[in-house]
Design an enzyme around this catalytic site. Sequence first.
Site, mmCIF file in Angstrom:
data_model
loop_
_atom_site.group_PDB
_atom_site.id
_atom_site.type_symbol
_atom_site.label_atom_id
_atom_site.label_comp_id
_atom_site.label_asym_id
_atom_site.label_seq_id
_atom_site.Cartn_x
_atom_site.Cartn_y
_atom_site.Cartn_z
ATOM 1 N N LYS A 1 0.848 -1.187 -0.043
ATOM 2 C CA LYS A 1 -0.026 -0.064 0.185
ATOM 3 C C LYS A 1 1.032 1.326 0.005
ATOM 4 C CE LYS A 1 -4.027 -2.135 0.753
ATOM 5 N NZ LYS A 1 -3.422 -3.526 0.742
ATOM 6 N N LYS B 1 -8.702 2.114 3.559
ATOM 7 C CA LYS B 1 -8.257 0.524 3.760
ATOM 8 C C LYS B 1 -7.413 0.328 4.648
ATOM 9 C CE LYS B 1 -6.068 1.418 -0.538
ATOM 10 N NZ LYS B 1 -5.781 1.155 -2.125
ATOM 11 N N ARG C 1 -4.569 -4.917 -13.503
ATOM 12 C CA ARG C 1 -3.506 -5.435 -12.560
ATOM 13 C C ARG C 1 -2.451 -5.547 -13.822
ATOM 14 N NH1 ARG C 1 -1.747 -8.685 -8.800
ATOM 15 N NH2 ARG C 1 -2.566 -7.129 -7.262
ATOM 16 N N ARG D 1 -9.873 -5.912 -13.361
ATOM 17 C CA ARG D 1 -10.829 -6.593 -12.705
ATOM 18 C C ARG D 1 -12.091 -5.755 -12.250
ATOM 19 N NH1 ARG D 1 -6.114 -7.262 -8.317
ATOM 20 N NH2 ARG D 1 -5.855 -5.286 -9.492
ATOM 21 N N ARG E 1 -15.377 -2.855 -4.886
ATOM 22 C CA ARG E 1 -14.197 -3.317 -5.067
ATOM 23 C C ARG E 1 -14.157 -4.386 -6.245
ATOM 24 N NH1 ARG E 1 -14.537 -6.818 0.314
ATOM 25 N NH2 ARG E 1 -16.474 -7.072 -0.514
ATOM 26 N N ASP F 1 -1.191 -1.943 -9.584
ATOM 27 C CA ASP F 1 -2.647 -1.835 -9.560
ATOM 28 C C ASP F 1 -3.015 -0.306 -9.972
ATOM 29 O OD1 ASP F 1 -3.032 -4.175 -8.606
ATOM 30 O OD2 ASP F 1 -3.780 -3.715 -6.722
ATOM 31 N N GLU G 1 -1.515 0.660 -5.840
ATOM 32 C CA GLU G 1 -0.890 -0.115 -5.160
ATOM 33 C C GLU G 1 0.258 -0.699 -6.021
ATOM 34 O OE1 GLU G 1 -2.902 -3.251 -3.001
ATOM 35 O OE2 GLU G 1 -4.602 -2.082 -2.344
ATOM 36 N N ASN H 1 2.137 -4.347 -5.972
ATOM 37 C CA ASN H 1 2.265 -5.486 -5.426
ATOM 38 C C ASN H 1 3.651 -6.550 -5.496
ATOM 39 O OD1 ASN H 1 -0.922 -6.257 -4.526
ATOM 40 N ND2 ASN H 1 -0.931 -4.951 -6.226
#
Length: 339
Positions: free
Chosen positions: A148, A183, A233, A248, A256, A296, A304, A306
């Site tokens: 994050k 979050k 992604r 997504r 979400r 992301d 984000e 990852n």
Amino acid sequence: MAQQLHFEKHLLGGSSRSLKLAFVVDPLPELKAWKDSSVAMMRAAEKHGHEVYAIDARTLGWRKADAAHAGGVSGEAMHLHLRPDDHDWYRETGREWMPLTAFDAVVMRKDPPFDFEYLTATWLLERAEADGVRVLNRPRALRDHSEKLAIMEFPDFAPPTLVSRDMAQLQHFIDEERDVILKPLDGMGGSQIFRVHRNDANRNVILETLTHEGARTIMAQRYLPEIAHGDKRILLIAGQPVPWCLARIPKAGETRGNLAAGGTGIAQELSARDRQIAEALGPVLFKRGLLLVGLDVIGNHLTEINVTSPTCMVEIRQQSGFDAAGAFITALEHACGLA
């Protein structure tokens, strides 16, 4: 397919010998082969002619060397034969405790949460690295890049964001932005993500719950309506963006887009903005030992970074034909000195 060939050529692929590869993962029965990127990587590694071992992260440990023991970091390694059947996807052909120095490379693929046990695993893997083991992604880089908080290094690409546990600061941010996402910093798969409007009657209790009454730092970001078109992604392999991402799409009534929260994944080619973000971050992150990264992106904004166990390889291949798992193994071969 031409994109695949161009991508692998850029990574200088083409192995000349077999490697012994260990994948540090969660327990194998917990992996869902029909969508798991770690399984896709192991299958690709075997297809490339390499020996594949799986090490349950819970078995990692260190022993001081003595007259009877070589010492160092070891784990219980299962030698695998991969099968195409997603419901019966491997055969265990051997199992023994092995030092990590026995492998040409160790691929860290344990899923979050990034709790104390995950942190301990990175310390053990860093000790193995000091003994000459090639570990990817590098343990220090895993620790240094909170998924994050890593966007703080690249603020030009991020949406309006506040990281705090101070109630007054968070309340002020909600008032300013009017519509925000809240979050926790250690969540995954869309867990505990809330959308809060300025006039939401539950905003106080949501903040109290997420921050544990001001004891836990959280992230607040402006709500991006472009989420309706997907939380994208984008995969980076050896610093290079995979030409297809997975958008997504949230299910009806959801904020979400996470697949774990019921989102639908749609493979699509990178936009110009996607490439701009990926090409800016890719070389920086790769230089730090992050062979595989998942960005992301919602609309034009990076939300984000990852690094623990980026996924979506299976869906991208199924819908676009691009074999990201194979490209990753090609990059791993190059990292091991094969060309």
